[in-house]
Write an enzyme that holds these catalytic residues in place. Sequence first.
Site, mmCIF file in Angstrom:
data_model
loop_
_atom_site.group_PDB
_atom_site.id
_atom_site.type_symbol
_atom_site.label_atom_id
_atom_site.label_comp_id
_atom_site.label_asym_id
_atom_site.label_seq_id
_atom_site.Cartn_x
_atom_site.Cartn_y
_atom_site.Cartn_z
ATOM 1 N N CYS A 1 7.540 5.236 15.841
ATOM 2 C CA CYS A 1 8.645 4.973 16.754
ATOM 3 C C CYS A 1 9.935 5.044 15.963
ATOM 4 O O CYS A 1 10.056 4.439 14.910
ATOM 5 C CB CYS A 1 8.486 3.591 17.383
ATOM 6 S SG CYS A 1 9.742 3.200 18.604
ATOM 7 N N ASN B 1 -5.583 5.297 10.359
ATOM 8 C CA ASN B 1 -5.019 4.056 10.866
ATOM 9 C C ASN B 1 -4.882 4.037 12.385
ATOM 10 O O ASN B 1 -4.869 2.967 12.991
ATOM 11 C CB ASN B 1 -3.644 3.786 10.228
ATOM 12 C CG ASN B 1 -2.683 4.930 10.410
ATOM 13 O OD1 ASN B 1 -2.952 6.056 9.984
ATOM 14 N ND2 ASN B 1 -1.541 4.669 11.031
ATOM 15 N N GLN C 1 -6.797 1.404 5.177
ATOM 16 C CA GLN C 1 -7.575 0.913 6.313
ATOM 17 C C GLN C 1 -9.036 0.637 5.951
ATOM 18 O O GLN C 1 -9.745 -0.015 6.717
ATOM 19 C CB GLN C 1 -7.528 1.928 7.452
ATOM 20 C CG GLN C 1 -6.183 2.045 8.137
ATOM 21 C CD GLN C 1 -5.791 0.819 8.925
ATOM 22 O OE1 GLN C 1 -6.622 0.161 9.534
ATOM 23 N NE2 GLN C 1 -4.505 0.490 8.924
ATOM 24 N N THR D 1 7.952 -7.746 -11.808
ATOM 25 C CA THR D 1 7.178 -8.949 -12.100
ATOM 26 C C THR D 1 6.045 -9.104 -11.093
ATOM 27 O O THR D 1 6.265 -9.055 -9.880
ATOM 28 C CB THR D 1 8.083 -10.193 -12.053
ATOM 29 O OG1 THR D 1 9.129 -10.037 -13.008
ATOM 30 C CG2 THR D 1 7.290 -11.454 -12.367
ATOM 31 N N GLY E 1 0.822 -1.197 0.000
ATOM 32 C CA GLY E 1 0.000 0.000 0.000
ATOM 33 C C GLY E 1 0.856 1.247 0.000
ATOM 34 O O GLY E 1 0.497 2.266 -0.604
ATOM 35 N N HIS F 1 -2.630 -7.170 3.078
ATOM 36 C CA HIS F 1 -2.541 -7.776 4.404
ATOM 37 C C HIS F 1 -3.390 -7.076 5.445
ATOM 38 O O HIS F 1 -3.527 -7.569 6.574
ATOM 39 C CB HIS F 1 -1.074 -7.865 4.859
ATOM 40 C CG HIS F 1 -0.457 -6.580 5.288
ATOM 41 N ND1 HIS F 1 -0.139 -6.320 6.599
ATOM 42 C CD2 HIS F 1 -0.079 -5.484 4.595
ATOM 43 C CE1 HIS F 1 0.413 -5.112 6.690
ATOM 44 N NE2 HIS F 1 0.460 -4.586 5.480
#
Length: 392
Positions: free
Chosen positions: A333, A159, A187, A245, A73, A209
């Site tokens: 962080c 998020n 999100q 690819t 993303g 994911h």
Amino acid sequence: MSVETGRIYLDHAASAPLRPEALLAMEQTAGLLNPAGQYASGRAAQRVVEDAREQIGELLGADRAEVLFTGSGTEADNIAVQGLAFGALRTRGARRVHSTLVEHPAVGESVDWLCGGLPLPESLFGHVVVPVDAHGRPGPVEDLTPDADALVTAMWANNETGNITDLVSVLGPAVELGVPTHVDAVQAVGHLPVDFHSLGVSTLAASAHKFGGPKSVGLLLARREAVIDTPVRGGGQERKLRSGTVNPQGVAATAAALAAAVEEMDAEHERLAGYQARLMEVVRSIPGAVIYTDVPGGALPSHVHASFPGAEGDSLIMLLDMAGVDASTGSACSAGVNRASHVLTTMGVEVHTARGALRLTTGPATTDADIDRVCALLPGVVEQARDAGTAY
């Protein structure tokens, strides 16, 4: 179910567990090789890629040709933000980029680079900061002119807080004027209904994911007429906008995961909203807690984001980790040092308060027993973290 025996996973906003449908699709396509090959096995792999492209387009209200596969993303956001801006500069001489300061770094750092990070005597683009309200939501972007404005970009669902932006209101004026528009929907996709054509935006980014697909597969929806001077150079496999690819196993799994997420969306929304309400009740019972997830105003049912002044976010997640719960602060962080979230400080939250933030995000792996356990743990965890104090 817990992702790992004995542990509770409450960090779905960062990465959702791989769905069984995605795993099955990967197993069924495991033998596929190069989809760019002009031989029989290459054509077989390419058919899988194109079938996945068509299925994803149907699920998200886009034409097959508008569905591009990327490596993440983040890459999709970078291609869209930079590509639309440079396309507008080349074709119209437009130099203004509009965005909020609550965007994910994939968008925020791309905008920063365009508007000040280029190795040139002066920046090519100017940044117009779109103000946000106390919940991090922007208002309509107005006073636009096609000759001056290169891009307007906005995040659909934040998020950290889970708060949802009214995209039609925010981006509508730009869409009507023909100013390029991008949506970071990482999100949102798989969690909210998406109709790309109805939105009218130029581009939209997603990440597999986040809805139970494999990692390292992103989606970029790009209108055929969008002028995108892509920053990615190479073979031009994806409509000459993204080179590299394509992973046939990954995109087949992405399509399978998205189909499953869309099919169960309504039922899952209701289930997670129940968990959210229970967690919110416990958070409200803790003295001094400040809640950022604005459920009445519209938020993802998966998110509970709150601060506990007097505690460090790092202490909260460490104590939860020791108790078998995976959670996050929701903030950036760097070099092991917990920083106050840029989202929260932009919303007007004081740094001291923002440093005590905790984000709990639920999803397919979450069970009733998980929520029971976390609700019982949380007040004691906050008390321990407060006893440990804050760093100054």
